[in-house]
Design an enzyme around this catalytic site. Structure first.
Site, mmCIF file in Angstrom:
data_model
loop_
_atom_site.group_PDB
_atom_site.id
_atom_site.type_symbol
_atom_site.label_atom_id
_atom_site.label_comp_id
_atom_site.label_asym_id
_atom_site.label_seq_id
_atom_site.Cartn_x
_atom_site.Cartn_y
_atom_site.Cartn_z
ATOM 1 N N CYS A 1 0.847 -1.197 0.000
ATOM 2 C CA CYS A 1 0.000 0.000 0.000
ATOM 3 C C CYS A 1 0.880 1.244 0.000
ATOM 4 C CB CYS A 1 -0.897 -0.018 1.236
ATOM 5 S SG CYS A 1 -1.884 1.460 1.438
ATOM 6 N N CYS B 1 -7.299 -3.034 3.103
ATOM 7 C CA CYS B 1 -7.035 -1.583 3.153
ATOM 8 C C CYS B 1 -7.588 -0.882 1.931
ATOM 9 C CB CYS B 1 -5.546 -1.278 3.308
ATOM 10 S SG CYS B 1 -5.199 0.498 3.281
#
Ligand SMILES: [Zn+2]
Ligand SMILES: [Zn+2]
Length: 366
Positions: A39, A168
């Site tokens: 991420c 996420c």
């Protein structure tokens, strides 16, 4: 012993090393990690833009199998397939009891400075040093030891690599559409930035029945991905007239302008894309000195500006629903994942992210 990607010195990438993980305390869950998405938020710490105690293990977008649980854990059991979420919630603070658990900072799910180290590594000659947990998870490791309120069990038919990115990117993008914006059928959405979060927002906007879904990104290949996921129109985000193009396509601006990059210019474009009464949502982690604003005319036009951390999720409910959306063919996670890599290739994966060309790299553990 577990193999992990450890941040020792910001700016110098991650080091693959071995760590020792403690047995679960009463409310902790030990997980054999099966997949972890890379991420952009990790990169801020790895490159030193945001500070963190060192050494530490990044990674916060993971899925795995529960190996052991503490004596008080009731929500998951050994053998469960789980997705982790950094939005660990205490369950009894003001934010939790008013349904805004993504804002919880309750101390009992966090590790404090004086706590017994839960992860350590050998420094030779019998000495060991603590390894810090990042964002309640530290998922770039063969094993995670996390609070029971930082994971939820899911359908065992769900593939781990696709489950991981729900933790996420997809929760943030889809949660923004479903929880923060409450998009109703026919409303218009512009998404600035087509990485994992932006693409998930675009796909969720399609699922929500949005009217025009306008994707803005500088890279043609990202705009093509956006179209595959449900964008009805695309715009070069760096074009001088990007805001005017969005105005023209949407017939006077969008109901929701969603920033999914973490850059000042992208946030400004989200605001500039709004119609009267529209809402700009800033999702990206911007440099800490950035500020986004509404002008006097924007305010007279009833425009709004907000953050929506982690898609304002209620993840124990949201994540299994997103898994179900994938299993039913509604949510397109296959297009969002660009590549699967081994833990030893994690630095190359982050290098690719810096270049900005691919959507999502996922580390898979055997
Ligand atoms: Zn993230
Ligand atoms: Zn709380």
């Amino acid at each position: 012993m577990a193999k992990a990607a450890i941040l020792e010195t910001p700016g110098e990438g991650l080091v693959i090393g071995e760590i020792d993980v403690a047995d679960p305390m009463p409310h902790e869950v030990l997980i054999d990690t099966k997949a972890c998405g890379l991420c952009h938020s990790d990169l801020h710490f790895i490159d030193g833009a945001y500070p963190h105690p060192l050494p530490c293990i990044p990674g916060h977008e993971a899925a795995g199998i529960v190996k052991a649980v503490g004596s008080e854990v009731r929500t998951v059991k050994p053998g469960d397939h789980v997705v982790s979420c950094l939005s660990a919630f205490c369950g009894h603070c003001e934010f939790c009891v008013t349904g805004r658990m993504a804002l919880c900072l309750g101390a009992d799910t966090r590790r404090g400075k004086g706590d017994v180290p839960r992860m350590t590594r050998s420094r030779g000659s019998g000495e060991s040093e603590p390894v810090n947990q990042m964002l309640n998870l530290s998922a770039l490791s063969e094993q995670m030891l996390i609070h029971e309120h930082a994971c939820v069990s899911i359908d065992k038919d769900m593939p781990f690599d696709r489950a991981a990115i729900i933790g996420c990117a997809v929760t943030t993008g889809a949660g923004t559409i479903f929880n923060a914006c409450n998009v109703t059928p026919g409303q218009s959405v512009a998404v600035i930035g087509c990485g994992g979060v932006g693409l998930a927002a675009i796909n969720a906007a399609k699922i929500a029945g949005a009217g025009k879904v306008i994707a803005a990104d500088p890279l043609p290949e990202k705009r093509a991905l956006a179209e595959a996921l449900g964008a009805t129109h695309t715009v070069d985000a760096l074009a001088d007239d990007a805001a005017n193009q969005i105005m023209a396509i949407s017939g006077g601006g969008v109901d929701f302008g969603i920033e999914a990059v973490g850059r000042q210019a992208a946030a400004d474009l989200a605001v500039a894309s709004l119609r009267r009464g529209g809402t700009a949502v800033i999702l990206g982690m911007m440099p800490l000195d950035c500020k986004v604003g509404l002008s006097a005319m924007d305010l007279l036009g009833g425009k709004k500006l907000m953050g929506a951390i982690m898609g304002m999720n209620h993840f124990p409910v949201d994540l299994p629903r997103l898994v179900d959306f994938y299993m039913r063919g509604l949510l397109d996670l296959d297009t969002i994942i660009a590549e699967r890599i081994g833990l030893e290739d994690v630095n190359a994966g982050f290098d690719k992210m810096r270049e900005g060309h691919s959507a999502r790299s996922v580390v898979v553990f055997d």
